[in-house]
Design a protein around this motif. Sequence first.
Motif, PDB file in Angstrom:
ATOM      1  N   THR A 111       1.480   2.945  -2.439  1.00  0.00           N
ATOM      2  CA  THR A 111       0.807   4.227  -2.694  1.00  0.00           C
ATOM      3  C   THR A 111      -0.674   4.025  -2.951  1.00  0.00           C
ATOM      4  OG1 THR A 111       2.862   5.145  -3.587  1.00  0.00           O
ATOM      5  CG2 THR A 111       0.817   6.270  -4.166  1.00  0.00           C
ATOM      6  N   SER A 139       4.623  10.333  -2.334  1.00  0.00           N
ATOM      7  CA  SER A 139       3.524   9.368  -2.280  1.00  0.00           C
ATOM      8  C   SER A 139       2.533   9.734  -1.182  1.00  0.00           C
ATOM      9  CB  SER A 139       4.082   7.972  -2.043  1.00  0.00           C
ATOM     10  OG  SER A 139       3.063   7.065  -1.716  1.00  0.00           O
ATOM     11  N   THR A 160      -3.930   5.142  -0.416  1.00  0.00           N
ATOM     12  CA  THR A 160      -5.046   5.989  -0.848  1.00  0.00           C
ATOM     13  C   THR A 160      -6.383   5.456  -0.342  1.00  0.00           C
ATOM     14  OG1 THR A 160      -3.816   6.552  -2.842  1.00  0.00           O
ATOM     15  CG2 THR A 160      -6.177   6.995  -2.863  1.00  0.00           C
ATOM     16  N   SER A 210       0.456  14.622   5.664  1.00  0.00           N
ATOM     17  CA  SER A 210       1.538  13.918   4.978  1.00  0.00           C
ATOM     18  C   SER A 210       2.869  14.108   5.701  1.00  0.00           C
ATOM     19  CB  SER A 210       1.636  14.355   3.520  1.00  0.00           C
ATOM     20  OG  SER A 210       1.994  15.713   3.421  1.00  0.00           O
ATOM     21  N   VAL A 264       0.575  12.996  -2.164  1.00  0.00           N
ATOM     22  CA  VAL A 264      -0.446  12.783  -3.194  1.00  0.00           C
ATOM     23  C   VAL A 264      -1.626  11.982  -2.639  1.00  0.00           C
ATOM     24  CG1 VAL A 264      -0.909  11.586  -5.381  1.00  0.00           C
ATOM     25  CG2 VAL A 264       1.116  13.022  -5.138  1.00  0.00           C
ATOM     26  N   THR A 265      -1.332  10.910  -1.904  1.00  0.00           N
ATOM     27  CA  THR A 265      -2.433  10.112  -1.351  1.00  0.00           C
ATOM     28  C   THR A 265      -3.218  10.896  -0.315  1.00  0.00           C
ATOM     29  OG1 THR A 265      -0.988   9.091   0.296  1.00  0.00           O
ATOM     30  CG2 THR A 265      -1.287   7.919  -1.772  1.00  0.00           C
TER      31      THR A 265
END
Length: 163
Positions: free
Chosen positions: A12, A54, A16, A82, A57-58
């Motif tokens: 994760t 994951s 990012t 995503s 969010v990233t």
Amino acid sequence: MIKKWILFILGTILCTFSLGRWNVAFFAWLWPAFLIDFLRSTDCKKGLLCVYASLLVTSIIKWIGYTNGGIGLDIVYSVFCSIVSFIPFLVDRLLFKRYKGWKQTLIFPLMWVTLESICLYLPIANNNIIAYSQVRIYPLIQIASLFGTLSISFFITWFASVI
């Protein structure tokens, strides 16, 4: 047990910083491998939910402020990216036990490259191509000049699937 969660957290974090606002080329080679390993060693539903969370969010962290359409458009773009990034993980998780040997390693990269080739023609998601993270690696740029950017994406995701 703890090893898989360390791989998940590491994947994760590396995701990012692999594309978008921050671009560390080496991380793009590692984060898919960590998430694939986590997903293959975890319960299917729990693993898929964690990997999608994951990626979401990233994606939000990477792409907030990217579009000039405000926070709403940034979130829509992040959700779309995503979902596109999640589909190869989903297909790999569902099919990897059905195949053995070298065929097993091709599920993830073929699905990834297929979706990237579709995204190349969409105005919203063509910046989420994993090969763009390798822009400062000159030998890979030469390979891309011969075989296209999707070949770089294939090598990155195949590497992730093999290790």
